[in-house]
Design a protein around this motif. Sequence first.
Motif, short mmCIF file in Angstrom:
data_model
loop_
_atom_site.label_atom_id
_atom_site.label_comp_id
_atom_site.label_asym_id
_atom_site.label_seq_id
_atom_site.Cartn_x
_atom_site.Cartn_y
_atom_site.Cartn_z
N PRO A 68 0.72 -1.21 0.14
CA PRO A 68 -0.08 0.05 -0.20
C PRO A 68 0.78 1.09 0.10
O PRO A 68 2.03 1.18 0.65
N GLU A 69 0.45 2.25 -0.70
CA GLU A 69 0.94 3.50 -0.75
C GLU A 69 0.63 4.56 0.43
O GLU A 69 1.40 5.33 0.94
N MET A 70 -0.40 4.15 1.21
CA MET A 70 -0.94 5.01 2.28
C MET A 70 -2.02 4.18 3.21
O MET A 70 -2.60 3.01 2.48
N VAL A 71 -2.18 4.64 4.48
CA VAL A 71 -2.88 4.05 5.27
C VAL A 71 -4.15 5.16 5.66
O VAL A 71 -3.51 6.09 5.95
N THR A 72 -5.32 4.67 5.78
CA THR A 72 -6.35 5.53 6.61
C THR A 72 -7.02 5.10 7.50
O THR A 72 -7.19 3.90 7.62
N ILE A 73 -7.27 6.06 8.48
CA ILE A 73 -8.01 5.69 9.85
C ILE A 73 -9.15 6.86 9.81
O ILE A 73 -8.82 7.81 10.07
N GLN A 74 -10.44 6.09 9.70
CA GLN A 74 -11.45 7.08 9.59
C GLN A 74 -12.12 6.94 11.09
O GLN A 74 -12.26 5.83 11.77
N SER A 75 -12.54 8.38 11.53
CA SER A 75 -13.45 8.29 12.65
C SER A 75 -14.36 9.37 12.56
O SER A 75 -14.16 10.23 11.29
N LEU A 76 -15.22 9.75 13.33
CA LEU A 76 -16.28 10.66 13.47
C LEU A 76 -15.52 12.16 13.38
O LEU A 76 -16.22 13.24 12.95
N ASP A 77 -14.18 12.24 14.07
CA ASP A 77 -13.66 13.18 14.23
C ASP A 77 -12.61 13.83 13.03
O ASP A 77 -12.23 14.92 12.92
N GLY A 78 -12.31 12.94 12.22
CA GLY A 78 -11.61 13.11 11.04
C GLY A 78 -11.08 11.79 10.32
O GLY A 78 -11.16 10.61 10.91
N THR A 79 -10.06 12.08 9.37
CA THR A 79 -9.23 11.00 8.73
C THR A 79 -7.86 11.06 8.79
O THR A 79 -7.48 12.14 8.69
N LEU A 80 -6.98 10.32 9.38
CA LEU A 80 -5.84 10.10 9.76
C LEU A 80 -5.31 9.54 8.43
O LEU A 80 -5.65 8.42 8.13
N ILE A 81 -4.48 10.13 7.69
CA ILE A 81 -3.81 9.60 6.30
C ILE A 81 -2.31 9.50 6.65
O ILE A 81 -1.70 10.46 7.08
N ILE A 82 -1.70 8.38 6.46
CA ILE A 82 -0.27 8.35 6.47
C ILE A 82 0.21 7.70 4.89
O ILE A 82 -0.30 6.78 4.64
N ILE A 83 1.08 8.39 4.51
CA ILE A 83 1.39 8.22 3.04
C ILE A 83 2.73 8.09 2.99
O ILE A 83 3.61 8.81 3.48
N GLY A 84 3.24 7.08 2.30
CA GLY A 84 4.81 6.78 2.17
C GLY A 84 5.31 7.85 1.04
O GLY A 84 4.59 8.01 0.16
N ALA A 85 6.38 8.59 1.62
CA ALA A 85 6.82 9.66 0.96
C ALA A 85 8.51 9.16 0.37
O ALA A 85 9.29 9.83 1.14
#
Length: 119
Positions: A68-85
């Motif tokens: 994967p190039e990224m991982v996302t974590i979704q919650s009601l408060d927002g989405t955390l996105i972790i992307i390999g750079a």
Amino acid sequence: MLKEKIAGIIEDITKVTGVRLCALVSRDGIMLGKKAVGEFNEAWFAAMCATLLASAESAAVIIKIQSPEMVTIQSLDGTLIIIGAGDKILLTTLIDPTVDMVQVTETLREIAEEVGGSF
């Protein structure tokens, strides 16, 4: 010079509509720089972001799919996105849940590609 480069990248990322938190983290889990409102344990956050993407990459290997190039974590408060750079850096952001995630994700991918090419 490296601190100025990191600060510039973080500034560019925070200009993306909906970004509430931004951090550059090494793939080893070291915080390189951030912009966030409020305090949190930077060391733990950086380590956990690196662990999340590394775990997703390992899971992909196990089931024989492309990393994967990224991982996302979704919650009601927002989405955390972790992307390999690139090979050394992770770009992490917390995105407001009201924005167009497709547009934000595409913009962040472009920035991650630029960052990966410069480290």
